[in-house]
Motif scaffolding. Structure first.
Motif, PDB file in Angstrom:
ATOM      1  N   THR A 173       1.510  -0.695  -0.190  1.00  0.00           N
ATOM      2  CA  THR A 173      -0.541   0.416  -0.436  1.00  0.00           C
ATOM      3  C   THR A 173       0.847   1.194  -0.046  1.00  0.00           C
ATOM      4  OG1 THR A 173      -1.259  -1.235   1.470  1.00  0.00           O
ATOM      5  CG2 THR A 173      -1.604   1.262   1.156  1.00  0.00           C
ATOM      6  N   THR A 174       0.446   2.040  -0.936  1.00  0.00           N
ATOM      7  CA  THR A 174       1.568   3.737  -1.784  1.00  0.00           C
ATOM      8  C   THR A 174       0.608   4.590  -1.115  1.00  0.00           C
ATOM      9  OG1 THR A 174       3.266   2.417  -3.106  1.00  0.00           O
ATOM     10  CG2 THR A 174       2.581   4.506  -3.074  1.00  0.00           C
ATOM     11  N   PHE A 175       1.140   5.315   0.211  1.00  0.00           N
ATOM     12  CA  PHE A 175       0.873   7.010   0.150  1.00  0.00           C
ATOM     13  C   PHE A 175       1.351   7.919  -0.199  1.00  0.00           C
ATOM     14  CE2 PHE A 175      -1.894   6.021   4.430  1.00  0.00           C
ATOM     15  CZ  PHE A 175      -2.385   5.296   4.267  1.00  0.00           C
ATOM     16  N   GLY A 176       0.948   8.618  -0.786  1.00  0.00           N
ATOM     17  CA  GLY A 176       1.244   9.573  -1.940  1.00  0.00           C
ATOM     18  C   GLY A 176       1.460   9.429  -2.722  1.00  0.00           C
ATOM     19  N   ASN A 184       7.036  11.855  -2.267  1.00  0.00           N
ATOM     20  CA  ASN A 184       7.084  12.124  -1.213  1.00  0.00           C
ATOM     21  C   ASN A 184       5.891  10.822  -0.901  1.00  0.00           C
ATOM     22  OD1 ASN A 184       8.211  14.724  -1.249  1.00  0.00           O
ATOM     23  ND2 ASN A 184       6.384  15.784  -2.591  1.00  0.00           N
ATOM     24  N   SER A 185       6.172   9.455  -0.981  1.00  0.00           N
ATOM     25  CA  SER A 185       4.904   8.691  -0.741  1.00  0.00           C
ATOM     26  C   SER A 185       6.019   7.951   0.311  1.00  0.00           C
ATOM     27  CB  SER A 185       5.029   8.338  -2.376  1.00  0.00           C
ATOM     28  OG  SER A 185       5.845   7.510  -2.520  1.00  0.00           O
ATOM     29  N   SER A 216       6.489  10.454   5.298  1.00  0.00           N
ATOM     30  CA  SER A 216       7.635   9.424   4.272  1.00  0.00           C
ATOM     31  C   SER A 216       8.420   8.684   4.375  1.00  0.00           C
ATOM     32  CB  SER A 216       7.473  10.621   3.039  1.00  0.00           C
ATOM     33  OG  SER A 216       8.343  11.411   3.123  1.00  0.00           O
ATOM     34  N   GLN A 217       9.141   8.308   3.462  1.00  0.00           N
ATOM     35  CA  GLN A 217      10.241   7.592   3.124  1.00  0.00           C
ATOM     36  C   GLN A 217      11.960   8.194   4.241  1.00  0.00           C
ATOM     37  OE1 GLN A 217      10.173   4.386   3.399  1.00  0.00           O
ATOM     38  NE2 GLN A 217       8.706   4.021   1.299  1.00  0.00           N
TER      39      GLN A 217
END
Length: 402
Positions: free
Chosen positions: A340-343, A347-348, A391-392
C-alpha cells in the motif's frame, strides 16, 4: 457429515490439518459445535469419534420422543387446569436480594416509565397471554404485561427495579436519596462558587461522576490474533514485561505533525464528512478508502478484491469474525498482504498491509484502521479532512480527502 465426506473424497492429497480445519469452521451453531470447541480434537479420528457419539445421542433422543405417548386434548386441558391451580402453591421464585429499596412511587408507574424511556426491555414473553378462561383478570403485571399476578407480587419485577436502584438509575423514585443528592449538589456548588470568587476560576456545575463505563467492541488481528489461544499468549507476554523496562526514546529527528487552518480546503464548513482518500493498493489505484482510527482492523471488501482481479482461491482461511457496535457479526473469508502506497513519488511511503477480506456491502472499497495508520505514522484530522504521514525520508506529507 455424509455430505462433507462426499465433498472431501473428490479432493486429491487433502492435507489432514486443512481437512480438520474445514470440519470445525463448517459446523452449524449448536451443541455439537460447542462440544467440539471444548474438546478440541487434534486428529480426524478424534473428530469422527466425537461426531459418532453425538449421532448416537441424537438418535437416542429421537427414539425417546417417538416412544412417548401423545396425550389427548381433554387430558391436556385437564392438566393445564390442574397446573394453573397448583402453580401458585407449588412454585415460588426466590428473591435475589435480602432487602429492597422503598420507592416514593408505585412499582406499576415506575415499570411503565422505564419501559417507555427504554431503560429496560420488555420481558421476552410480554404480551403472550395464556388461556383467558383460566386467568384472574383482577390482577395485572405491568412488567410481564399479563394477568394472573400484580406488579407488587412479581418477584422478577422487584429484582429488576432493585438492580437499577443499586446502580443509581432510579434516584428520582427514592425520596431519601433524591433529597440527599440535591443537598450535596447545593453544597458542592456553593463551595465551587466560593472558590471561584477567591481564585477567579470558572464555576463547574457538572460534578456528577459517571455511573457506568461502556466499552467498544472490536475484532480482527489486534490483541494478538483472531483465536482465543493467540490472544492469551499475547496477554501473557504483555504481563511478563517488568515495570523496570524503559520506554523507547522519542526519535528527535522525526518532525512534529500539526494541523493549521490553511490545510482546510473544503468549500462547505458545515459538513461532518469522513476522510476518504485514494491510494495505490497492489497494482491498481483504489479510491473510496475510508480512514477510520476507530477500526481495529484493515478491511478489504470482497467486491473490491474481485475488481482488483485477485483470486480468492489462495486466500489463507480465517475462522475469526468482525463485530460491529450493534452486535452484528461478519465472518472473515481470509486475509491477504498487499503493498500500500500513500502519496506520490518521491513524497510517498510504501508498506505491506495485512487486509482482512469480508463479504458484505459497503459504500467504501477499503477501510484502513489503527494497524495501518500506526504503521504509516499517519494522523487523521476530520476537521481539516486530510491525513498527514511521514514519508520514507521523514518528511511530513499531506493527503487531502477526495
Amino acid at each position: 457429515m455424509t455430505r462433507f465426506a462426499e465433498a472431501t473424497n473428490e479432493i486429491l492429497n487433502l492435507n489432514p490439518e486443512v481437512h480438520l480445519h474445514a470440519f470445525k469452521s463448517g459446523l452449524r451453531p449448536g451443541k455439537f459445535q460447542e462440544s467440539i470447541a471444548i474438546v478440541k480434537p487434534k486428529t480426524l479420528a478424534e473428530f469422527h469419534e466425537k461426531a459418532t457419539t453425538q449421532i448416537e445421542v441424537e438418535e437416542f433422543r429421537a427414539l425417546r420422543r417417538a416412544d412417548k405417548p401423545i396425550p389427548s386434548r381433554d387430558k391436556e386441558r385437564r392438566n393445564r387446569q390442574s397446573n394453573s391451580r397448583t402453580d401458585s402453591r407449588t412454585f415460588r421464585l426466590t428473591p435475589k436480594f435480602d432487602n429492597y429499596t422503598a420507592f416514593n412511587t408505585k412499582r406499576d408507574d415506575i415499570i411503565k416509565d422505564i419501559l417507555h424511556s427504554k431503560l429496560i426491555k420488555p420481558s421476552n414473553r410480554a404480551g403472550t397471554y395464556q388461556d383467558q378462561r383460566h386467568v384472574d383478570k383482577s390482577k395485572y403485571c405491568a412488567f410481564h404485561q399479563k394477568y394472573s399476578h400484580t406488579t407488587n407480587d412479581c418477584v422478577i419485577a422487584k429484582d429488576v427495579l432493585e438492580k437499577l436502584a443499586r446502580q443509581g438509575l432510579l434516584d428520582k423514585y427514592i425520596a431519601s436519596r433524591g433529597r440527599k443528592r440535591s443537598t450535596d449538589d447545593l453544597g458542592q456548588q456553593s463551595k465551587l462558587t466560593d472558590n471561584s470568587r477567591d481564585k477567579g476560576k470558572k464555576v463547574d456545575n457538572d460534578i456528577n461522576p459517571p455511573r457506568r463505563i461502556i466499552n467498544c467492541i472490536s475484532g480482527g488481528l489486534t490483541g494478538g490474533g483472531c483465536t482465543n489461544s493467540a490472544r492469551k499468549r499475547s496477554y501473557r507476554a504483555m504481563m511478563m514485561m517488568t515495570e523496570t523496562t524503559t520506554s523507547q526514546l522519542v526519535d528527535k529527528d522525526k518532525p512534529e505533525i500539526s494541523f493549521v487552518q490553511k490545510h482546510y480546503k473544503s468549500n462547505d464548513r458545515n459538513l461532518d464528512d469522513p476522510v476518504v482518500i485514494t491510494a495505490q493498493v497492489g497494482e491498481p489505484l483504489v479510491s473510496k478508502i475510508l480512514m477510520d482510527p476507530g477500526s481495529s482492523a484493515d478491511v478489504l471488501f470482497y467486491s473490491t478484491l474481485q475488481k482488483m482481479k485477485l483470486s480468492d482461491k489462495n486466500l489463507p482461511p480465517s475462522s475469526g469474525e468482525l463485530v460491529g457496535f450493534s452486535g452484528e457479526r461478519v465472518s472473515i473469508r481470509g486475509y491477504i498482504w498487499l503493498q500500500t502506497t500513500f502519496g506520490e513519488y518521491p513524497n510517498s511511503k510504501t508498506i505491506d498491509i495485512q487486509y482482512l477480506v469480508v463479504d458484505c456491502r459497503s459504500p467504501y472499497n477499503i477501510i484502513l484502521g489503527r494497524p495501518s495508520l500506526n504503521a504509516f505514522n499517519a494522523i487523521v484530522s476530520t476537521v481539516h479532512l486530510c491525513v498527514k504521514f511521514l514519508s520514507q525520508d521523514n518528511k511530513v506529507i499531506t493527503i487531502h480527502g477526495d
